[in-house]
Design an enzyme around this catalytic site. Structure first.
Site, PDB file in Angstrom:
ATOM      1  N   TRP A 133      25.650 -69.783  58.827  1.00  0.00           N
ATOM      2  CA  TRP A 133      26.350 -70.698  59.729  1.00  0.00           C
ATOM      3  C   TRP A 133      25.740 -72.086  59.552  1.00  0.00           C
ATOM      4  O   TRP A 133      24.518 -72.257  59.604  1.00  0.00           O
ATOM      5  CB  TRP A 133      26.170 -70.207  61.162  1.00  0.00           C
ATOM      6  CG  TRP A 133      26.806 -71.028  62.236  1.00  0.00           C
ATOM      7  CD1 TRP A 133      28.033 -71.612  62.219  1.00  0.00           C
ATOM      8  CD2 TRP A 133      26.232 -71.323  63.520  1.00  0.00           C
ATOM      9  NE1 TRP A 133      28.267 -72.265  63.407  1.00  0.00           N
ATOM     10  CE2 TRP A 133      27.180 -72.102  64.230  1.00  0.00           C
ATOM     11  CE3 TRP A 133      25.028 -71.017  64.139  1.00  0.00           C
ATOM     12  CZ2 TRP A 133      26.952 -72.565  65.522  1.00  0.00           C
ATOM     13  CZ3 TRP A 133      24.793 -71.469  65.424  1.00  0.00           C
ATOM     14  CH2 TRP A 133      25.752 -72.233  66.106  1.00  0.00           C
ATOM     15  N   ASP A 215      20.795 -63.437  65.534  1.00  0.00           N
ATOM     16  CA  ASP A 215      21.843 -64.242  66.139  1.00  0.00           C
ATOM     17  C   ASP A 215      23.032 -63.316  66.370  1.00  0.00           C
ATOM     18  O   ASP A 215      23.652 -62.837  65.419  1.00  0.00           O
ATOM     19  CB  ASP A 215      22.228 -65.402  65.223  1.00  0.00           C
ATOM     20  CG  ASP A 215      23.165 -66.391  65.909  1.00  0.00           C
ATOM     21  OD1 ASP A 215      23.617 -66.110  67.040  1.00  0.00           O
ATOM     22  OD2 ASP A 215      23.454 -67.444  65.316  1.00  0.00           O
ATOM     23  N   LYS A 253      32.697 -65.766  71.920  1.00  0.00           N
ATOM     24  CA  LYS A 253      33.762 -65.058  71.211  1.00  0.00           C
ATOM     25  C   LYS A 253      34.220 -63.822  71.970  1.00  0.00           C
ATOM     26  O   LYS A 253      35.421 -63.593  72.134  1.00  0.00           O
ATOM     27  CB  LYS A 253      33.288 -64.650  69.807  1.00  0.00           C
ATOM     28  CG  LYS A 253      32.777 -65.801  68.945  1.00  0.00           C
ATOM     29  CD  LYS A 253      33.859 -66.797  68.616  1.00  0.00           C
ATOM     30  CE  LYS A 253      33.453 -67.773  67.522  1.00  0.00           C
ATOM     31  NZ  LYS A 253      32.294 -68.615  67.843  1.00  0.00           N
TER      32      LYS A 253
END
Length: 409
Positions: A133, A215, A253
């Protein structure tokens, strides 16, 4: 009165690619434009989808009319929410030894997953996957932490480079180094280790005394199962109790709370050092107080409302199935169209990948051609947000990919 000197000793920095791309898409008047850039869930009509269970929770919160709903929380955040977030991540369900295990975990509320990553971004060296990311690089760079990368993506086969990752960490990582791991639905590749590979990664971290930093941005969103998507985190925690680790947890999300910035940071001591947990939390609170004082309240109140009500929790699991199933359906649809068109190259990786993103294998030149000729927006790395596909545009996107590849060849 002296004139104020407005000159600043700063240099221009490149704009964030994802948000710049989304801005360009927003002002594009083309009727067939397609956004495959930003990582947000969209319905088959291309619309945002406030989760039905979130809308139910919001209505219940209005009825509750809590007089304290706009008050400060503690510096560590909403304490009941933190227990709920911890249990969701680590899977405590009345198992034997639960209290001893919980005593290893110090938790604080953060400004979503980005804030959790930032809070944990401390020296020494951090190892990031290549690619990772993009914001991982920015977060750790701004924290002044030395950064190294381990191989993750094998471009020729469009697969997870497990051997390269293990070889690099084995030969170069030093005791105490942080290894950042994506708990599931790796961003940007969509490629995750299998369970056997996760076990090997855990063994390596334990043997070399590395510090795993997970993460977790897609728990429940990737597979539709919160248990499956937390498997790696729970394996490390339960099977390597003498190893410290931490988890950055996001609810953006899996609850669709992108703008509410709901997150948590969990620091796990080893089983011999549980007395340090409160000291760790105390230090984290010191950092929080100097940066943002405390986490925002509204989003975590929604999560707390849902996960403390059996009916709403069941509804949430159903919403997760809806989102994850649509993503899988669109992966298959894109793959089928490319195969039907006999598009040059191999496309099995699209259905082998997992979660919101696909590392398509498209080159920057092909990506620019898709944008310029077909008004299809994705990152120059070839990363596509599968959520931007729909039954209405998937054939158009596949035809466009086929065209830019054939014209380049």
């Amino acid at each position: 009165m002296s004139k104020i000197d407005t000159r600043l000793n700063v240099s221009p920095v490149p704009p964030d690619e994802i948000f710049a791309l989304n801005g360009a898409y927003a002002v594009d008047p083309h009727p067939q434009k397609v956004s495959l850039g930003v990582g947000v869930y969209r319905t088959d009509d291309g619309k945002p989808w406030p989760l039905p269970v979130v809308q139910k929770a919001e209505k219940e919160l209005v009825v509750d009319d809590d007089l304290f709903r706009h008050e400060y929380t503690a510096i560590e955040g909403d304490v009941p929410f933190l227990g709920i977030a911890r249990d969701l991540m680590f899977g405590f369900e009345g198992k034997q030894g639960e209290e001893e295990a919980k005593a290893r975990i110090g938790s604080v509320q953060t400004v979503a997953g980005t804030g959790a990553n930032h809070l944990g971004a401390l020296p020494p060296t951090v190892w990031l996957s290549n690619p990772s990311w993009a914001n991982h690089q920015t977060i750790w760079e701004l924290a002044g932490v030395p950064r190294k990368t381990y191989p993750y993506y094998h471009a020729a086969t469009r697969s997870f480079d497990f051997e390269g990752m293990m070889s690099s960490l084995e030969s170069e990582a030093q005791e105490g180094d942080v290894v950042l791991l994506h708990a599931c639905a790796h961003n940007p590749t969509g490629l995750d280790p299998n369970k056997e590979q996760w076990v090997a990664i855990a063994d390596l971290c334990e043997r070399k005394k590395l510090f795993p930093f997970f993460d977790s941005a897609y728990q429940g969103f990737a597979s539709g199962s919160v248990e499956e998507d937390a498997w790696a985190v729970r394996y490390f925690f339960n099977n390597k109790p003498d190893m410290e680790m931490c988890v950055a947890q996001s609810f953006s999300k899996n609850f669709g709370l992108y703008g509410q910035r709901v997150g948590a940071f969990h620091y796990c001591t080893n089983r011999a050092s549980t007395t340090l947990r409160d000291v760790v939390v105390n230090n984290l609170c010191h950092l929080i107080r100097g940066e943002f004082s405390m986490g925002p309240r509204v989003g975590c109140s929604i999560v707390k409302k849902v996960l403390t009500n059996e009916e709403l929790t069941a509804d949430w699991h159903q919403d997760l199935q809806v989102m994850s199933s649509r993503i899988k359906t669109m992966r298959k649809a894109l793959y089928n169209e490319l195969v039907r068109l006999q598009t040059p190259g191999t496309w099995e990786h699209i259905i082998q990948q997992n979660g919101m993103f696909s590392y398509t294998g498209l080159t920057p030149k092909q990506v620019y051609a898709l944008k310029d000729k077909y008004h299809i927006y994705l990152l120059k790395s070839g990363r596509a947000s599968i959520s931007g596909l729909s039954q209405k545009n998937v054939a158009y996107v596949a035809q466009a990919i086929d065209d830019v590849i054939r014209n380049e060849n």
